[in-house]
Design a protein around this motif. Structure first.
Motif, PDB file in Angstrom:
ATOM      1  N   GLY A 194      53.217  56.594  60.728  1.00 64.06           N
ATOM      2  CA  GLY A 194      53.157  57.180  62.063  1.00 64.06           C
ATOM      3  C   GLY A 194      54.382  56.862  62.895  1.00 64.06           C
ATOM      4  O   GLY A 194      54.899  57.715  63.625  1.00 64.06           O
ATOM      5  N   LYS A 195      54.889  55.636  62.775  1.00 61.66           N
ATOM      6  CA  LYS A 195      56.092  55.255  63.518  1.00 61.66           C
ATOM      7  C   LYS A 195      57.306  56.044  63.036  1.00 61.66           C
ATOM      8  O   LYS A 195      58.162  56.433  63.834  1.00 61.66           O
ATOM      9  CB  LYS A 195      56.343  53.750  63.397  1.00 61.66           C
ATOM     10  N   ALA A 196      57.401  56.290  61.739  1.00 64.39           N
ATOM     11  CA  ALA A 196      58.501  57.085  61.203  1.00 64.39           C
ATOM     12  C   ALA A 196      58.437  58.519  61.739  1.00 64.39           C
ATOM     13  O   ALA A 196      59.462  59.098  62.111  1.00 64.39           O
ATOM     14  CB  ALA A 196      58.472  57.078  59.672  1.00 64.39           C
ATOM     15  N   VAL A 197      57.239  59.071  61.805  1.00 62.07           N
ATOM     16  CA  VAL A 197      57.080  60.425  62.359  1.00 62.07           C
ATOM     17  C   VAL A 197      57.461  60.414  63.832  1.00 62.07           C
ATOM     18  O   VAL A 197      58.179  61.305  64.304  1.00 62.07           O
ATOM     19  CB  VAL A 197      55.642  60.950  62.134  1.00 62.07           C
ATOM     20  N   ASN A 198      57.009  59.412  64.585  1.00 67.07           N
ATOM     21  CA  ASN A 198      57.377  59.312  66.004  1.00 67.07           C
ATOM     22  C   ASN A 198      58.889  59.245  66.178  1.00 67.07           C
ATOM     23  O   ASN A 198      59.452  59.900  67.059  1.00 67.07           O
ATOM     24  CB  ASN A 198      56.742  58.088  66.658  1.00 67.07           C
ATOM     25  N   ALA A 199      59.549  58.469  65.338  1.00 67.08           N
ATOM     26  CA  ALA A 199      61.002  58.299  65.432  1.00 67.08           C
ATOM     27  C   ALA A 199      61.751  59.573  65.075  1.00 67.08           C
ATOM     28  O   ALA A 199      62.923  59.727  65.443  1.00 67.08           O
ATOM     29  CB  ALA A 199      61.451  57.146  64.536  1.00 67.08           C
ATOM     30  N   SER A 200      61.088  60.487  64.382  1.00 68.58           N
ATOM     31  CA  SER A 200      61.737  61.742  63.973  1.00 68.58           C
ATOM     32  C   SER A 200      62.010  62.674  65.139  1.00 68.58           C
ATOM     33  O   SER A 200      62.797  63.602  65.018  1.00 68.58           O
ATOM     34  CB  SER A 200      60.863  62.481  62.960  1.00 68.58           C
ATOM     35  N   ALA A 236      54.295  64.920  56.627  1.00 66.01           N
ATOM     36  CA  ALA A 236      53.921  63.503  56.545  1.00 66.01           C
ATOM     37  C   ALA A 236      52.859  63.155  57.588  1.00 66.01           C
ATOM     38  O   ALA A 236      51.934  62.388  57.306  1.00 66.01           O
ATOM     39  CB  ALA A 236      55.161  62.626  56.716  1.00 66.01           C
ATOM     40  N   ALA A 237      52.984  63.734  58.795  1.00 64.82           N
ATOM     41  CA  ALA A 237      51.992  63.476  59.840  1.00 64.82           C
ATOM     42  C   ALA A 237      50.619  64.000  59.424  1.00 64.82           C
ATOM     43  O   ALA A 237      49.599  63.340  59.634  1.00 64.82           O
ATOM     44  CB  ALA A 237      52.431  64.112  61.161  1.00 64.82           C
ATOM     45  N   VAL A 238      50.591  65.185  58.823  1.00 59.93           N
ATOM     46  CA  VAL A 238      49.319  65.751  58.357  1.00 59.93           C
ATOM     47  C   VAL A 238      48.741  64.882  57.237  1.00 59.93           C
ATOM     48  O   VAL A 238      47.536  64.591  57.225  1.00 59.93           O
ATOM     49  CB  VAL A 238      49.498  67.219  57.899  1.00 59.93           C
ATOM     50  N   ALA A 239      49.581  64.438  56.324  1.00 60.40           N
ATOM     51  CA  ALA A 239      49.109  63.571  55.238  1.00 60.40           C
ATOM     52  C   ALA A 239      48.552  62.269  55.800  1.00 60.40           C
ATOM     53  O   ALA A 239      47.499  61.789  55.346  1.00 60.40           O
ATOM     54  CB  ALA A 239      50.252  63.287  54.265  1.00 60.40           C
ATOM     55  N   GLY A 240      49.230  61.719  56.800  1.00 56.75           N
ATOM     56  CA  GLY A 240      48.780  60.461  57.391  1.00 56.75           C
ATOM     57  C   GLY A 240      47.416  60.573  58.052  1.00 56.75           C
ATOM     58  O   GLY A 240      46.545  59.724  57.836  1.00 56.75           O
TER      59      GLY A 240
END
Length: 154
Positions: free
Chosen positions: A26-32, A129-133
């Motif tokens: 989730g943090k990686a998606v936020n940083a995107s 990735a967000a959907v997978a998470g």
């Protein structure tokens, strides 16, 4: 209400590294740079489709804190018919549904091409990735019956 089998704090304690890995995703998606309000819409929609009370309530709370318009939250289950969503939001929601309901057909080439044109390869990858998470969290929370987090004062 059905009692929790294992609640979220206990799950985290029993599975060192698992919650942290999903939180890191989730943090990686936020940083995107993927907008947080859009992330919350897709998390709510996937949670609706999966029937996950914990994740649905959790992400509704977050969306309200982000001041996502009430109409977008209220009409999310019927987003195709509701005029309150942008084309970008519609594509993200369509992508979310296609991935969440993959056994029913998944993301066809036409949807992929539209989403790729709108988001670009990198952002579409982060959206995926967000959907997978959220689908991973939904399955964990549903299997263990995490108790939905009530808002203060509720």
């Amino acid at each position: 209400m059905t009692a929790a089998r294992i609640d979220r704090p206990e799950f985290a304690a029993l599975t060192p590294g698992v919650s942290e890995a999903l939180i890191a995703l989730g943090k990686a998606v936020n940083a995107s740079g993927l907008p947080k309000d859009l992330q919350e819409l897709i998390k709510i929609r996937a949670s609706q489709l999966n029937g996950c009370a914990f994740c649905l309530q959790f992400h509704l709370n977050v969306a309200r804190d982000l001041q996502v318009p009430a109409a977008k939250l209220d009409l999310l289950a019927t987003w195709r018919e509701a005029p309150v969503y942008s084309e970008r939001e519609r594509l993200a929601l369509a992508w979310t549904e296609a991935l969440t309901l993959a056994p029913q057909g998944g993301a066809d080439d036409a949807l992929y091409e539209r989403a790729l044109a709108e988001f670009g390869a990198a952002t579409l990858s982060f959206l995926t990735a967000a959907v997978a998470g959220i689908n991973a969290w939904n399955r964990i929370a549903m299997a263990l019956r995490f108790s939905p987090p009530l808002r203060p004062g509720a």
